[in-house]
Design a protein around this motif. Structure first.
Motif, mmCIF file in Angstrom:
data_model
loop_
_atom_site.group_PDB
_atom_site.id
_atom_site.type_symbol
_atom_site.label_atom_id
_atom_site.label_comp_id
_atom_site.label_asym_id
_atom_site.label_seq_id
_atom_site.Cartn_x
_atom_site.Cartn_y
_atom_site.Cartn_z
ATOM 1 N N ASN A 182 0.958 -1.165 -0.345
ATOM 2 C CA ASN A 182 -0.146 -0.309 -0.091
ATOM 3 C C ASN A 182 0.793 1.058 0.128
ATOM 4 O OD1 ASN A 182 -2.141 1.344 -0.368
ATOM 5 N ND2 ASN A 182 -2.665 1.324 2.326
ATOM 6 N N GLN A 183 1.914 1.341 -0.902
ATOM 7 C CA GLN A 183 2.612 2.173 -0.676
ATOM 8 C C GLN A 183 2.939 1.873 -2.032
ATOM 9 O OE1 GLN A 183 6.520 2.106 1.642
ATOM 10 N NE2 GLN A 183 6.287 4.057 2.370
ATOM 11 N N ARG A 184 3.638 3.674 -2.867
ATOM 12 C CA ARG A 184 4.328 4.029 -4.279
ATOM 13 C C ARG A 184 6.035 3.016 -4.054
ATOM 14 N NH1 ARG A 184 0.939 3.565 -7.867
ATOM 15 N NH2 ARG A 184 -1.073 5.573 -7.627
ATOM 16 N N ILE A 185 6.208 2.617 -5.263
ATOM 17 C CA ILE A 185 7.979 1.466 -4.832
ATOM 18 C C ILE A 185 8.475 2.981 -4.405
ATOM 19 C CG2 ILE A 185 9.739 1.663 -6.460
ATOM 20 C CD1 ILE A 185 7.404 -0.556 -6.948
ATOM 21 N N LYS A 186 8.840 4.617 -5.793
ATOM 22 C CA LYS A 186 9.099 5.670 -5.119
ATOM 23 C C LYS A 186 9.465 5.919 -3.460
ATOM 24 C CE LYS A 186 9.867 10.626 -5.861
ATOM 25 N NZ LYS A 186 9.340 11.632 -5.952
ATOM 26 N N MET A 187 8.199 5.757 -2.889
ATOM 27 C CA MET A 187 8.295 6.228 -1.215
ATOM 28 C C MET A 187 8.629 4.761 -0.513
ATOM 29 S SD MET A 187 7.229 8.600 -0.554
ATOM 30 C CE MET A 187 6.703 8.837 1.353
ATOM 31 N N ILE A 188 8.795 3.684 -1.086
ATOM 32 C CA ILE A 188 8.899 2.305 -0.530
ATOM 33 C C ILE A 188 10.548 2.677 -0.667
ATOM 34 C CG2 ILE A 188 9.027 -0.370 -0.560
ATOM 35 C CD1 ILE A 188 7.488 -0.341 -1.767
ATOM 36 N N PHE A 189 11.826 2.673 -1.524
ATOM 37 C CA PHE A 189 12.824 3.176 -1.585
ATOM 38 C C PHE A 189 13.253 4.174 -1.000
ATOM 39 C CE2 PHE A 189 15.294 1.965 -5.660
ATOM 40 C CZ PHE A 189 14.743 0.975 -5.729
ATOM 41 N N LYS A 190 12.146 5.659 -0.214
ATOM 42 C CA LYS A 190 13.068 6.440 0.342
ATOM 43 C C LYS A 190 13.002 5.997 1.396
ATOM 44 C CE LYS A 190 11.866 11.141 0.277
ATOM 45 N NZ LYS A 190 10.834 12.325 -0.026
ATOM 46 N N GLU A 191 11.479 5.195 2.310
ATOM 47 C CA GLU A 191 11.559 5.270 3.314
ATOM 48 C C GLU A 191 12.186 3.778 3.872
ATOM 49 O OE1 GLU A 191 7.131 4.867 4.881
ATOM 50 O OE2 GLU A 191 6.994 6.868 3.988
ATOM 51 N N HIS A 192 12.439 2.564 2.958
ATOM 52 C CA HIS A 192 12.749 1.553 3.759
ATOM 53 C C HIS A 192 13.809 0.829 2.926
ATOM 54 C CE1 HIS A 192 9.207 0.688 5.613
ATOM 55 N NE2 HIS A 192 8.390 1.314 4.480
ATOM 56 N N GLY A 193 15.015 1.988 1.834
ATOM 57 C CA GLY A 193 15.522 1.706 0.749
ATOM 58 C C GLY A 193 16.112 0.587 0.131
ATOM 59 N N GLU A 194 16.595 0.192 -1.347
ATOM 60 C CA GLU A 194 16.447 -0.296 -1.545
ATOM 61 C C GLU A 194 17.054 -1.856 -2.236
ATOM 62 O OE1 GLU A 194 19.629 0.154 -5.415
ATOM 63 O OE2 GLU A 194 19.030 -1.721 -5.858
ATOM 64 N N GLY A 195 17.648 -2.840 -1.052
ATOM 65 C CA GLY A 195 17.052 -3.952 -0.319
ATOM 66 C C GLY A 195 15.908 -4.067 0.167
ATOM 67 N N TYR A 196 15.278 -3.650 1.000
ATOM 68 C CA TYR A 196 13.799 -3.885 1.466
ATOM 69 C C TYR A 196 13.470 -4.125 -0.088
ATOM 70 C CZ TYR A 196 9.196 -4.322 3.280
ATOM 71 O OH TYR A 196 8.038 -4.072 3.429
ATOM 72 N N ARG B 25 10.438 6.925 -11.089
ATOM 73 C CA ARG B 25 11.505 5.465 -10.613
ATOM 74 C C ARG B 25 12.521 6.131 -10.226
ATOM 75 N NH1 ARG B 25 8.703 4.740 -16.282
ATOM 76 N NH2 ARG B 25 8.363 2.211 -16.675
ATOM 77 N N PRO B 26 13.123 5.996 -9.595
ATOM 78 C CA PRO B 26 13.874 6.685 -8.230
ATOM 79 C C PRO B 26 15.659 6.190 -8.618
ATOM 80 C CG PRO B 26 12.883 4.910 -6.907
ATOM 81 C CD PRO B 26 12.097 4.637 -8.526
ATOM 82 N N LEU B 27 15.710 5.103 -9.906
ATOM 83 C CA LEU B 27 17.123 4.828 -10.194
ATOM 84 C C LEU B 27 16.979 5.199 -11.202
ATOM 85 C CD1 LEU B 27 17.048 0.974 -8.897
ATOM 86 C CD2 LEU B 27 18.917 2.884 -8.044
ATOM 87 N N PHE B 28 16.221 6.202 -12.108
ATOM 88 C CA PHE B 28 16.673 7.151 -13.098
ATOM 89 C C PHE B 28 16.455 8.629 -12.586
ATOM 90 C CE2 PHE B 28 15.348 5.321 -17.495
ATOM 91 C CZ PHE B 28 16.092 6.059 -18.293
#
Ligand code: S3P
Length: 170
Positions: free
Chosen positions: A42-56, A122-125
């Protein structure tokens, strides 16, 4: 062997658009790994990266691959650009690479009508130079993993769909 088509390739190459068009044309269900992850969290990819990091995020991709392996067949699966890292990719179905040069992809994204949002989600872009390096690192790995390769440059969507269908039709 599962009868899924598993579409891999770099960010922005057109996996989502291709997958939806394929599903409509050939009457199959399409599931998208990014969408599955966003709905599970229940979260956008961008926010998942921001809050939990790429590993998660990568661990969520693995969960997603495990679920597909257990529960999904006869479907078209479009994958995030880094989904190839899961340890069971080849067990999920026939792996098809949508291939294009970095310049073609960058041009496709930056000239799209909604180009800002396409790049923003796309955080990696975020940094084109880094994205290009990532492309160069991944290009060979994508090709190694793919059962079939479809180059999309200078092709219209119908040609792309037909290519995929012909290469994967059993
Ligand atoms: C990623 C690609 C994205 C998304 C995430 C990470 C990657 O999907 O999964 O931002 O590592 O290449 P798209 O390929 O659909 O942009």
């Amino acid at each position: 062997m599962k009868k899924n088509i598993v579409l891999i390739g770099f960010m922005g190459v057109g996996k989502g658009t291709t997958a939806r068009a394929y599903a409509k044309k050939y009457g199959v269900f399409n599931i998208d790994t990014d969408d599955l992850i966003e709905s599970k969290e229940n979260q956008r990819i961008k926010m998942i990266f921001k809050e939990h990091g790429e590993g998660y995020f990568r661990s969520l991709e693995q969960d997603c691959a495990d679920w597909i392996e257990k529960s999904v067949d006869n479907s078209f699966i479009s994958c995030g650009g880094g989904f190839y890292k899961v340890n069971n990719l080849k067990k999920l179905g026939t792996v098809v690479l949508l291939d294009a040069s970095y310049d073609w992809i960058y041009n496709r994204l930056s000239t799209a009508e909604n180009s800002k949002s396409k790049l923003k989600k796309r955080p990696l872009f975020a940094e084109p130079k880094k994205a290009k390096k990532l492309y160069e690192e991944r290009a060979k790995i994508y090709k190694k993993l793919a059962d079939k390769v479809v180059n999309v440059e200078d092709k219209n969507i119908d040609e792309i769909l037909e290519n995929i269908h012909t290469l994967t039709y059993i």
